[in-house]
Design a protein around this motif. Structure first.
Motif, PDB file in Angstrom:
ATOM      1  N   GLN A 650      -1.178 -11.969  -6.018  1.00 24.57           N
ATOM      2  CA  GLN A 650      -0.102 -12.263  -5.074  1.00 24.57           C
ATOM      3  C   GLN A 650       0.257 -13.741  -5.130  1.00 24.57           C
ATOM      4  OE1 GLN A 650      -2.011 -10.831  -1.609  1.00 24.57           O
ATOM      5  NE2 GLN A 650      -1.294  -8.726  -1.898  1.00 24.57           N
ATOM      6  N   VAL A 683       3.206 -11.789   2.156  1.00 25.29           N
ATOM      7  CA  VAL A 683       2.833 -12.306   0.842  1.00 25.29           C
ATOM      8  C   VAL A 683       3.883 -11.916  -0.193  1.00 25.29           C
ATOM      9  CG1 VAL A 683       1.069 -12.241  -0.965  1.00 25.29           C
ATOM     10  CG2 VAL A 683       0.419 -12.099   1.439  1.00 25.29           C
ATOM     11  N   ARG A 685       5.366 -11.236  -3.900  1.00 26.34           N
ATOM     12  CA  ARG A 685       4.804 -10.757  -5.165  1.00 26.34           C
ATOM     13  C   ARG A 685       5.217 -11.706  -6.285  1.00 26.34           C
ATOM     14  NH1 ARG A 685       1.294  -6.644  -5.012  1.00 26.34           N
ATOM     15  NH2 ARG A 685       2.211  -5.350  -6.623  1.00 26.34           N
TER      16      ARG A 685
END
Ligand SMILES: Nc1ncnc2c1ncn2[C@@H]1O[C@H](COP(=O)(O)OP(=O)(O)OP(=O)(O)O)[C@@H](O)[C@H]1O
Length: 691
Positions: A650, A683, A685
């Protein structure tokens, strides 16, 4: 043309009697002819305004009491007693012992000479039997008298000087004057060239940096330009100011003067006399072998044997300061006896391929070996010279048919002997607008020619960085390197597979960029000056390490961006030294390699998390920094006492990154690992990871 009927003016400095008393030149001449001549002539010195001074008592005024008016010429006012100490140390001060010199000039000529306004700057008196006597001044030749030179005149002069040696030179005891004879076939003297010798303190300021730099210096220039005077002052400067062990090999006693006690003009330097000119080379070697000199000074290297001796001396690590006749280095290269001074020349036949590659004929001239001298000074006048900082590079450039790199200097003797570098015509400074035009034109033309993406990008970068870069994209970038970098740079370029893209050159006018180390730039400020003149970027490395050179090559070729730090000139690029301050341990290297492999082989391509091995907290801190540099998120999957990282597929967002960097800075201090927990739902990608 001749100045006649001169009158000399006596001025009382001490009494209130202020009016000038004039005495006819003939009376003065009488006084000159008497035993008082030396002391009186010191008092009856003509200044530019035709004035001389004497005390009311009739005794010469001590020269220290005579205040020199501003308009008196410096140097060379002819005052024998003026010592260099009495002058400002930074100004040139000529001490000529003119009295001793004038004693050898026949009386009738002496009177006339005294009438000349430039008497203090007198260079030579020439007396040839049956011809008019001549005086040479910086302004030109001057006929001293219509009356032709008689045998008597020559006899008078010869009686005042010492014996002539086999090079037909003689001198006057305790002076620097040089008397050279011309003989007829019966070896009788029929002509004399009498040169006024002077010690001129301050005359070597123009090359003080080279002298103090410790390199060997070759001084060349036409006869009478002031070579001997310059090296005499260099001897004094090194012996007295730098406290060096200086030995002068004084073949004609011209540097240290005639007599066994050398003239004060050489300071504490020691002087070796030479029995006859053919033994100069032997005495040169003897000087090194017997007297442990740090510097050897030699006037006039003229034969192959002397050149050989000079090269031997240089090989023994002794600083050599020598003169040779010639106007430019080219004259030395073309002189078979002196070639050795510049390393010797040989003709080399190249193979067809090599000749084609170099775009030269098959037979070329090359330097055979290292030059005896580090640098060379071509004297143009007493106060102007061309400095070749790297004699070997100059010779190589000349042999390759290119114009060598030199620095033109001039010294302002009227002011404070300040030395300035003068731009040379071929390296004229481009106006900013001109420069911008060239840059723009190059970029457009190049963009039109190239369509290969990557190469285009870096070559365009290159053109941004290097304004002088030629349009040809197939030719390598030519880098002028100073001192030792040449071979290293080539090696690095070849290891990087960039040998076709970058090459070194000795010819600054053909260079696209300059590469130098910080210390070289400090020691040789001229590099920056020359770079500015040629509009060349200077890439500055801290040290000559492979890592720095790799970075330099990448930066020169525009593969990385330049430092954003403020730099000294708009064309300086500093190569930062990012080598680790301490050597990493094996464990650390191992841990970091683990991170790299995990990220590059699993996390990014596979989109999978990877749990690393448990490590000591300070090692984990290093791992964390590395993960951050990939913009990835981590978790602590171990305990506080036994931390271990888990790298997540991530992307690290800015806030997390900030927190991480703070935490890692804490880690540096505390060496405890406190990883930040994964950021809930927000978060991002990684763009390259599969969704
Ligand atoms: N800086 C100076 N100031 C005043 N006079 C100078 C200076 N330099 C040289 N001279 C004078 O110029 C004349 C020639 O100088 P010098 O003998 O040093 O020249 P040179 O180049 O060595 O000549 P040569 O090659 O013929 O030996 C001398 O009279 C000297 O006193």
């Amino acid at each position: 043309m001749r100045a006649l009927n001169s009158h000399f003016v006596l001025i009382d400095l001490h009494s209130s009697w202020n009016s000038a008393t004039q005495i006819p030149a003939s009376t003065f001449a009488y006084l000159q002819a008497t035993r008082f001549s030396t002391s009186l002539s010191a008092a009856f010195r003509r200044t530019r305004g035709g004035r001389s001074r004497i005390s009311s008592s009739g005794l010469p005024v001590p020269l220290t009491e005579i205040r020199r008016p501003r308009e008196w010429p410096i140097p060379g006012n002819g005052l024998s007693s003026v010592s260099s100490n009495s002058a400002s140390s930074s100004q040139s001060q000529a001490v000529s012992d003119l009295d001793l010199f004038l004693e050898l000039v026949p009386l009738r000529m002496r009177n006339e000479l005294f009438g000349h306004a430039e008497i203090g700057d007198l260079i030579e008196v020439v007396m040839d039997l049956g011809r008019q006597p001549l005086a040479r001044f910086p302004s030109g030749d001057w006929v001293i008298s219509e009356q032709l030179v008689q045998l008597e005149d020559l006899r008078h002069a010869i009686s005042k000087v010492g014996e002539f040696s086999d090079d037909n030179r003689s001198g006057i005891d305790h002076s620097l004057h040089r008397i050279s004879a011309i003989r007829n076939r019966k070896l009788q003297i029929i002509g004399l060239t009498c040169r006024v010798g002077r010690s001129v303190s301050g005359s070597a300021e123009i090359i003080r940096d080279l002298v103090e730099g410790g390199g060997s210096i070759l001084v060349i220039g036409p006869p009478g330009v002031g070579k001997t005077t310059l090296i005499r002052e260099i001897a004094r400067m090194l012996a007295d100011e730098r406290k060096k062990r200086v030995v002068i090999v004084d073949t004609s006693n011209e540097i240290g003067g005639d007599g066994d006690v050398p003239h004060s003009g050489i300071g504490r330097a020691r002087r070796m006399q030479v029995p006859n000119v053919h033994m100069q080379h032997n005495v040169m070697i003897e000087a090194v072998e017997n007297h442990m000199p740090q510097t050897i000074i030699i006037d006039e290297i003229g034969t192959e044997l002397e050149a050989l001796a000079a090269s031997t001396i240089a090989q023994r690590g002794v600083q050599l300061v020598a003169t040779a006749h010639g106007i430019t280095i080219e004259n030395i290269i073309k002189n078979p006896s002196l070639q050795l001074l510049v390393g010797g020349i040989e003709s080399v036949t190249l193979g067809d391929d090599e000749a084609r590659k170099r775009k030269v004929q098959k037979t070329i001239l090359e330097r055979k070996g290292p030059a005896t001298f580090t640098c060379a000074v071509e004297m143009i006048t007493r106060t102007e010279c061309r400095v070749h900082h790297r004699l070997d590079a100059t010779v190589d450039a000349i042999l390759a048919g290119k114009s060598p790199l030199f620095e033109m200097r001039s010294m302002d003797v009227e002011a404070d002997n300040s030395v300035k570098s003068i731009p040379t015509p071929e390296s004229h400074q481009l106006e900013h607008s001109e420069l911008a035009d060239i840059e723009e034109r190059t970029q457009i033309e190049y963009a039109e020619k190239v369509d290969d993406g990557e190469k285009e990008e870096y070559s365009l970068n290159l053109m941004n960085l290097i304004p002088n870069r030629s349009l040809s994209i197939s030719s390598p970038v030519l880098v002028y390197t100073y001192k030792t970098l040449e071979a290293d740079l080539q090696q690095v370029a070849s290891v990087m597979g960039l040998e076709d893209d970058i090459d070194v050159t000795n010819d600054i006018s053909a260079a696209d960029a300059i590469l130098a180390s910080t210390s070289e730039l400090k020691q040789n400020p001229w590099i920056r000056g020359v770079a500015k003149l040629h509009q060349l970027p200077v890439f500055v490395i801290k040290s000559n390490t492979m890592a720095q050179l790799v970075k330099a090559v990448r930066m020169i070729l525009g593969m990385t961006s330049r430092s954003k730090q403020p730099l000294q000139s708009p064309f300086d690029f500093e190569i930062k030294d990012d080598a680790p301050k301490r050597k990493p341990s094996i464990e650390e290297i191992d841990a970091l390699e683990e991170v790299r492999l995990a990220i590059e082989y699993i996390v990014i391509p596979g989109g999978e998390p990877v749990e690393l091995l448990p490590r000591r907290s300070e090692i984990v801190a290093r791992q964390l920094e590395l993960v951050e540099s990939y913009q990835l998120t981590v978790e602590n999957s171990g305990t506080d006492l036994n931390p271990r990282l888990q790298i997540l597929p991530q992307k690290l967002n800015k806030i997390t990154a900030l927190k991480h960097s703070k935490s890692s800075s804490i880690l540096h201090k505390d060496t405890t690992f406190k990883p930040v927990a994964r950021d809930g739902g927000g978060v991002a990608r990684l763009p390259l990871l599969p969704e």
